[in-house]
Each structure stands twice: as structure tokens, then as C-alpha cells.
Design a protein around this motif. Structure first.
Motif, short mmCIF file in Angstrom:
data_model
loop_
_atom_site.label_atom_id
_atom_site.label_comp_id
_atom_site.label_asym_id
_atom_site.label_seq_id
_atom_site.Cartn_x
_atom_site.Cartn_y
_atom_site.Cartn_z
N ARG A 95 -3.27 4.09 -1.85
CA ARG A 95 -3.38 2.70 -1.42
C ARG A 95 -3.47 1.77 -2.63
O ARG A 95 -2.99 0.65 -2.60
CB ARG A 95 -4.65 2.55 -0.55
N GLU A 99 1.56 4.28 2.85
CA GLU A 99 1.90 3.92 4.24
C GLU A 99 3.40 4.11 4.47
O GLU A 99 4.12 3.17 4.82
CB GLU A 99 1.43 2.48 4.50
N HIS A 139 0.88 -1.18 0.00
CA HIS A 139 0.00 0.00 0.00
C HIS A 139 0.91 1.22 0.00
O HIS A 139 1.58 1.51 1.01
CB HIS A 139 -0.90 0.01 1.25
N HIS A 147 3.10 -2.60 6.87
CA HIS A 147 1.98 -1.71 6.54
C HIS A 147 1.90 -0.62 7.60
O HIS A 147 2.66 -0.61 8.57
CB HIS A 147 0.66 -2.49 6.53
N THR A 148 0.93 0.25 7.45
CA THR A 148 0.63 1.29 8.42
C THR A 148 -0.88 1.49 8.39
O THR A 148 -1.43 1.57 7.27
CB THR A 148 1.32 2.61 8.01
#
Ligand SMILES: [Zn+2]
Length: 329
Positions: A171, A123, A120, A215-216
Motif C-alpha cells: 500500500r 490493489e 495503492h 482502488h480496492t
């Protein structure tokens, strides 16, 4: 000269030729008859200098995609014997998909670990934290005993920006969520978007024993399954290893299917697991903004030791219930 004298002279000549032959033979002994050469001086083999590099900027600030690659090139020049940079494909917009490999190339029989970030693209704290991991282990190799033995026994592939076309703003990749774009048992022939497909092909080439995908956000450690609610066959290993990791970093452990309260189809964590890797997702930090210096330091300090623990323990797990699907063509 009398006949007797002539005979004496001839006899002397024959006798002397014989003597000459003996003398000639003595001075021309064949090589293999020579005594072996004995070295009286000891041969000194110099031990190789231990690797201990000086790394500039081991914890960089946030970097865009191009600067991330440039930083890896710089580290590769600074630590040539324990790093390798390569590419494994191109994004839809023609950007190189690149990785950095960190390992002691002189050691054999190493378990393979893959650590990625930013499938994504929006992030970026995940990429920045992973870059700090890379810089720090290169910097500490030869100084820190734990890190040195880890790099001697593991072959680690870092991909700090999986989706460069989206980084750091979006994203989606090519109009889809790339972490719902992996083949599943419902859609085994699914054709993923180029960077996701390239990642699958790269995975199948390097065959990681364990994977972390960064990820975040939310400070979570997500384990299989995502696409079903039942416990995965390695649940006890996940409980043990990711439970300890959770204690070390303070991130919450959760099965991927629990995060939205409903199964997630086409996620990477299931695909890696089904292909034999002990895989997790790490959701770094509290937000998806461009990270500040403090954000990166905080996330690095929270997680670094737990990630070293994962790199040591996770590849030793015997992953069960592998089902290898065909790649879409
Ligand atoms: Zn994500």
C-alpha cells in the motif's frame, strides 16, 4: 534597278514586317488572358476509411507492471489513430510512470477525463479492471455507437499503475500512504513522494474535467470531501451522477469522509476536486489479492456501463469552489 523599283521593294519589306508583328502577337497571348480551365470530369474525393480496429486480448488476465506496459504498447500498435502512450516521470526506483491516452485525435474541443488505478500498489484488481476498460473501448470503437461517440468527444488518459514500485504488493510508497500524501489546505506546501508529485504535475498539465481513481476493495463510490464532514458545493451533481452510477453498477455511494467515520487528510479525491475536476474514487471488488479471471470479468461486467456513463456525464459538471494551491517546490 530604278529608283522607283527600290522604293517599292522597301515599302513591301516594311508592310510585311508589320504583318509579321500582328501574326507574332496573336500567337503569343499572355497567360493571364487565357480562358479559365474548366474541369468537365467530376473530382472524386475518397472518404476516409472509418476506424475499426481488431484488438487482440481486449480483457487481459492480471498483468505485472512490465507486462501492463507491454500490453499498452501492443494495443497502441493495433489502434494507432486513437491511442497514444507516454510517460510523465519516474518512480523512486527509476521505473517509468506511463499512461495511455484514448481519443479520436481528429476531433477538437474534447473534455478531458483521467482514469487511474493502483496509487495503492496492493490493489491489483483495480488495474486489471481498468485494463479491461481500455481493451474493450479500443475493440468496440467503430462497432458500438455509444463508445465511438464517447471516444470522439472525450480525451481519456488511463494510468493503470500509478505506483509501480509498490505494485502489486504494498500500500505504501517510499514509506508513506500515497493517498494521504497530497497537499491540503492545512499543508498547502507539502512535498509529496515522487510518483504522487509526478501525478499532480501531470494532472496540472492535462487539466482533467473529471477523474476516477481505482482502488480496492469494498465496491464503493467515494466522493468529496474526505477531509471535512460538510457537504461539498457540487453535492447535488454528485447525488445525481454518482447516484445513477451506483444504480447501474451496484456499488454504494458514500462521501470519502464517511468511510472510516473520521476525516481523511491528504487524499487524492479532494485534491483533484479542489483543482477543478469532478472526481471520485472507485473501490473495486471484494479483496486485494491477485485477481483471477473470474474476478476481473465479474468486476468489469458490474461496472463498465456505469463508467461509460461517468465519462459522458461527469466532465460536463461545472465544478464550484476551486481553490488552486501552489505546487510544493
Ligand atoms: Zn486504495
Amino acid at each position: 534597278m530604278s529608283r522607283t523599283n527600290i522604293l517599292i521593294v522597301i515599302n513591301l519589306l516594311i508592310f510585311n514586317l508589320g504583318l509579321f508583328g500582328v501574326a507574332y502577337k496573336k500567337s503569343h497571348v499572355r497567360v493571364e488572358q487565357l480562358p479559365p480551365i474548366v474541369h468537365t470530369e467530376p473530382i472524386i474525393i475518397k472518404p476516409e476509411e472509418p476506424i475499426n480496429y481488431t484488438i487482440s486480448n481486449p480483457k487481459p488476465d492480471y498483468l505485472n507492471n512490465e507486462s501492463t506496459f507491454e500490453q499498452l504498447v501492443k494495443w497502441n500498435k493495433e489502434a494507432p489513430k486513437i491511442t497514444e502512450i507516454g510517460t510523465y516521470g519516474k518512480s523512486s526506483r527509476g521505473k517509468d510512470l506511463y499512461y495511455m491516452r484514448v481519443t479520436n485525435f481528429k476531433k477538437e474541443n474534447k473534455k478531458v477525463v483521467m482514469i487511474t488505478a493502483c496509487i495503492h500498489g496492493n490493489e491489483p484488481l483495480a488495474s486489471s479492471t481498468v485494463m479491461s476498460y481500455i481493451g474493450t473501448i479500443l475493440d468496440q470503437y467503430g462497432d458500438d455507437q455509444q463508445i465511438t461517440s464517447l471516444i470522439d468527444s472525450r480525451d481519456i488518459y488511463f494510468i493503470p499503475v500509478v505506483s509501480p514500485d509498490s505494485y502489486p504488493n504494498s500500500r505504501q510508497v517510499d514509506g508513506v500512504d500515497p493517498n494521504r500524501d497530497f497537499p491540503t489546505d492545512r499543508s498547502p506546501d507539502k512535498k509529496s513522494v515522487p510518483p504522487v508529485r509526478a501525478l499532480q504535475e501531470f494532472f496540472l498539465k492535462i487539466k482533467p474535467d473529471a477523474v476516477i481513481s481505482g482502488h480496492t476493495s469494498g465496491r464503493l463510490l467515494l466522493t468529496p470531501w474526505g477531509d471535512r464532514t460538510e457537504l461539498c458545493p457540487n453535492e447535488s451533481d454528485y447525488k445525481r451522477i454518482i447516484g445513477e452510477m451506483s444504480d447501474m453498477c451496484g456499488y454504494r455511494r458514500m462521501r470519502a469522509c464517511q468511510i472510516y467515520g473520521t476525516p481523511i487528510y491528504g487524499g487524492e479525491v479532494d485534491w483533484y476536486y479542489r483543482h477543478g475536476a469532478f472526481s471520485i474514487v472507485m473501490e473495486f471488488g471484494p479483496h486485494q489479492n491477485i485477481p483471477s479471471r473470474n474476478d476481473i470479468d465479474k468486476e468489469f461486467n458490474m461496472t463498465f456501463k456505469s463508467v461509460l456513463f461517468f465519462v459522458k456525464e461527469a466532465p460536463e459538471v461545472q465544478v464550484q469552489n476551486k481553490s488552486i494551491w501552489r505546487m510544493a517546490s
